[in-house]
Design a protein around this motif. Structure first.
Motif, PDB file in Angstrom:
ATOM      1  N   UNK A  99       0.780  -1.229   0.000  1.00 49.74           N
ATOM      2  CA  UNK A  99       0.000   0.000   0.000  1.00 49.74           C
ATOM      3  C   UNK A  99       0.813   1.281   0.000  1.00 49.74           C
ATOM      4  N   UNK A 100       2.122   1.177   0.130  1.00 52.14           N
ATOM      5  CA  UNK A 100       2.991   2.361   0.126  1.00 52.14           C
ATOM      6  C   UNK A 100       3.226   2.811  -1.317  1.00 52.14           C
ATOM      7  N   UNK A 101       2.822   4.036  -1.622  1.00 54.64           N
ATOM      8  CA  UNK A 101       2.993   4.554  -2.971  1.00 54.64           C
ATOM      9  C   UNK A 101       4.150   5.515  -3.124  1.00 54.64           C
ATOM     10  N   UNK A 102       5.064   5.536  -2.144  1.00 51.25           N
ATOM     11  CA  UNK A 102       6.232   6.417  -2.220  1.00 51.25           C
ATOM     12  C   UNK A 102       7.014   6.133  -3.496  1.00 51.25           C
ATOM     13  N   UNK A 103       7.338   7.180  -4.235  1.00 52.49           N
ATOM     14  CA  UNK A 103       8.049   7.011  -5.497  1.00 52.49           C
ATOM     15  C   UNK A 103       9.516   6.702  -5.230  1.00 52.49           C
ATOM     16  N   UNK A 104       9.991   5.598  -5.805  1.00 53.21           N
ATOM     17  CA  UNK A 104      11.381   5.177  -5.637  1.00 53.21           C
ATOM     18  C   UNK A 104      11.972   4.831  -7.001  1.00 53.21           C
ATOM     19  N   UNK A 105      13.176   5.299  -7.226  1.00 48.57           N
ATOM     20  CA  UNK A 105      13.884   4.935  -8.447  1.00 48.57           C
ATOM     21  C   UNK A 105      14.823   3.779  -8.126  1.00 48.57           C
ATOM     22  N   UNK A 106      14.735   2.720  -8.925  1.00 49.61           N
ATOM     23  CA  UNK A 106      15.520   1.510  -8.701  1.00 49.61           C
ATOM     24  C   UNK A 106      16.440   1.254  -9.883  1.00 49.61           C
ATOM     25  N   UNK A 126       1.350   1.068 -12.572  1.00 50.84           N
ATOM     26  CA  UNK A 126       2.408   0.757 -13.546  1.00 50.84           C
ATOM     27  C   UNK A 126       3.753   1.364 -13.152  1.00 50.84           C
ATOM     28  N   UNK A 127       4.788   0.912 -13.813  1.00 47.32           N
ATOM     29  CA  UNK A 127       6.149   1.411 -13.626  1.00 47.32           C
ATOM     30  C   UNK A 127       6.582   2.214 -14.840  1.00 47.32           C
ATOM     31  N   UNK A 128       7.510   3.116 -14.601  1.00 47.75           N
ATOM     32  CA  UNK A 128       8.210   3.799 -15.678  1.00 47.75           C
ATOM     33  C   UNK A 128       9.586   3.163 -15.823  1.00 47.75           C
ATOM     34  N   UNK A 129      10.089   3.108 -17.047  1.00 50.32           N
ATOM     35  CA  UNK A 129      11.365   2.452 -17.311  1.00 50.32           C
ATOM     36  C   UNK A 129      12.259   3.359 -18.143  1.00 50.32           C
ATOM     37  N   UNK A 130      13.551   3.327 -17.843  1.00 47.97           N
ATOM     38  CA  UNK A 130      14.532   4.106 -18.592  1.00 47.97           C
ATOM     39  C   UNK A 130      15.708   3.191 -18.926  1.00 47.97           C
ATOM     40  N   UNK A 131      15.705   2.665 -20.164  1.00 49.31           N
ATOM     41  CA  UNK A 131      16.797   1.800 -20.614  1.00 49.31           C
ATOM     42  C   UNK A 131      17.764   2.562 -21.505  1.00 49.31           C
ATOM     43  N   UNK A 132      17.227   3.374 -22.395  1.00 51.14           N
ATOM     44  CA  UNK A 132      18.055   4.029 -23.416  1.00 51.14           C
ATOM     45  C   UNK A 132      18.113   5.547 -23.275  1.00 51.14           C
ATOM     46  N   UNK A 184      19.877  -0.445 -15.948  1.00 48.18           N
ATOM     47  CA  UNK A 184      18.879   0.543 -16.340  1.00 48.18           C
ATOM     48  C   UNK A 184      18.059   0.902 -15.110  1.00 48.18           C
ATOM     49  N   UNK A 185      17.066   1.763 -15.284  1.00 47.54           N
ATOM     50  CA  UNK A 185      16.324   2.274 -14.131  1.00 47.54           C
ATOM     51  C   UNK A 185      14.827   2.040 -14.261  1.00 47.54           C
ATOM     52  N   UNK A 186      14.210   1.754 -13.132  1.00 47.00           N
ATOM     53  CA  UNK A 186      12.763   1.655 -13.003  1.00 47.00           C
ATOM     54  C   UNK A 186      12.287   2.641 -11.956  1.00 47.00           C
ATOM     55  N   UNK A 192      18.383  -3.326   0.943  1.00 49.01           N
ATOM     56  CA  UNK A 192      17.178  -4.041   0.535  1.00 49.01           C
ATOM     57  C   UNK A 192      16.568  -3.296  -0.639  1.00 49.01           C
ATOM     58  N   UNK A 193      16.931  -3.731  -1.844  1.00 49.92           N
ATOM     59  CA  UNK A 193      16.403  -3.084  -3.041  1.00 49.92           C
ATOM     60  C   UNK A 193      16.137  -4.138  -4.111  1.00 49.92           C
ATOM     61  N   UNK A 194      15.565  -3.699  -5.208  1.00 50.76           N
ATOM     62  CA  UNK A 194      15.150  -4.633  -6.249  1.00 50.76           C
ATOM     63  C   UNK A 194      16.340  -5.321  -6.901  1.00 50.76           C
ATOM     64  N   UNK A 195      17.419  -4.589  -7.153  1.00 51.38           N
ATOM     65  CA  UNK A 195      18.588  -5.166  -7.817  1.00 51.38           C
ATOM     66  C   UNK A 195      19.176  -6.312  -7.002  1.00 51.38           C
ATOM     67  N   UNK A 196      19.403  -6.078  -5.717  1.00 56.65           N
ATOM     68  CA  UNK A 196      19.973  -7.139  -4.870  1.00 56.65           C
ATOM     69  C   UNK A 196      19.023  -8.321  -4.732  1.00 56.65           C
ATOM     70  N   UNK A 197      17.727  -8.038  -4.634  1.00 56.62           N
ATOM     71  CA  UNK A 197      16.740  -9.110  -4.540  1.00 56.62           C
ATOM     72  C   UNK A 197      16.768  -9.988  -5.787  1.00 56.62           C
ATOM     73  N   UNK A 198      16.804  -9.365  -6.965  1.00 58.38           N
ATOM     74  CA  UNK A 198      16.751 -10.131  -8.209  1.00 58.38           C
ATOM     75  C   UNK A 198      18.051 -10.871  -8.507  1.00 58.38           C
ATOM     76  N   UNK A 199      19.142 -10.461  -7.881  1.00 60.53           N
ATOM     77  CA  UNK A 199      20.433 -11.131  -8.092  1.00 60.53           C
ATOM     78  C   UNK A 199      20.732 -12.204  -7.040  1.00 60.53           C
ATOM     79  N   UNK A 200      19.769 -12.440  -6.138  1.00 61.97           N
ATOM     80  CA  UNK A 200      19.961 -13.497  -5.151  1.00 61.97           C
ATOM     81  C   UNK A 200      20.023 -14.841  -5.849  1.00 61.97           C
ATOM     82  N   UNK A 201      20.940 -15.716  -5.422  1.00 63.13           N
ATOM     83  CA  UNK A 201      21.040 -17.048  -6.052  1.00 63.13           C
ATOM     84  C   UNK A 201      19.812 -17.897  -5.742  1.00 63.13           C
TER      85      UNK A 201
END
Length: 266
Positions: A26-33, A50-56, A75-77, A257-266
């Protein structure tokens, strides 16, 4: 913020790497990951805002259901409100093998799940965005994949990629060619068509992502990590790390505790 991730049952391990969920409760605080390459494509279903994405270099609003191809750089979300995501981290050969994705065209791309792919995955999408528990979503989607792959024959060349992943990227292409009796050009063509990256570059991503597993095992000893991850020397390691993260390894927040570290967990 809730982060959950589980491995699939062993019968689907050649199809799925993991299932994961992120919920901001329920937390809608805007965070760039910052998102960092890990070598795995993903099916991601948003059932929050939805998310915003910045790849290029420019920001775009993402669709709610997406397929993320291989990425070669960070890249950034950024969320636009409440975060609710359910995702399937696929084995790297699966988008092409099962869904006909043109992997070279979606490298460094996140594309909407639509058309024939959406028709195929509509049941999966409905389960992913439903209100049932994470474990129930996983169980029902595993059942769907069991039925879907029942009459599918995967190309055995994916064993080459499995070997590269199993060796944490520290295996020469010559070794792969000799072990699997595959020529250099055939190997290059397979990776281009089914993975979306050249084999040497893919090996670099896998070797880089192994760093995050080593860091979690014990106190950080960079000389030991450099050796175990298969880098020539510390300068080679630092250059590679900076390329994929934009940061120096000694300053990177591995414990954050962020998205990058979470997604890189083995």
């Amino acid at each position: 913020m809730i982060y959950e991730q589980v491995s699939p049952k062993k019968e689907l391990a050649h199809i799925i790497k993991s299932f994961w969920l992120i919920d901001s409760e329920g937390d809608g605080t805007i965070r760039q990951e910052k998102i960092i390459p890990d070598g795995y494509p993903e099916l991601i279903f948003h059932y929050g805002d939805p998310y915003r994405i910045n790849i290029n270099g420019s920001w775009e609003l993402q669709e709610k259901s997406i397929l993320a191809g291989q990425i070669r750089n960070y890249f950034f979300l950024e969320n636009t409100g409440e975060s609710k995501m359910f995702a399937i981290k696929l084995q790297p050969w699966i988008p092409k093998e099962l869904f006909g994705a043109e992997m070279p065209t979606i490298t460094d791309q996140v594309i909407p799940v639509q058309g024939a792919m959406l028709a195929t995955l509509k049941v999966v999408q409905n389960i992913a965005v439903s209100s049932i528990s994470f474990n129930d979503k996983v169980s029902q989607i595993e059942d769907w994949f069991d039925r879907f792959v029942l009459d599918k024959d995967l190309s055995m060349k994916y064993w080459v990629v499995q070997k590269m992943i199993g060796e944490k990227g520290s295996i020469s292409l010559k070794q792969l060619q000799e072990e699997y009796h595959i020529g250099e050009r055939s190997l290059e063509r397979y990776f281009k068509t089914y993975i979306g990256l050249p084999p040497k570059f893919y090996a670099r991503i896998i070797r880089f992502s192994y760093i995050f597993q080593l860091v979690q095992e014990k106190e950080i000893d960079w000389s030991d990590i450099v050796y175990r991850a298969g880098y020539y020397d510390q300068s080679h390691f630092i250059k590679n790390f900076q390329e994929f993260t934009g940061e120096d390894p000694s300053k990177y927040g591995f414990s954050e505790k962020n998205m990058a570290n979470f997604l890189l967990k083995p």
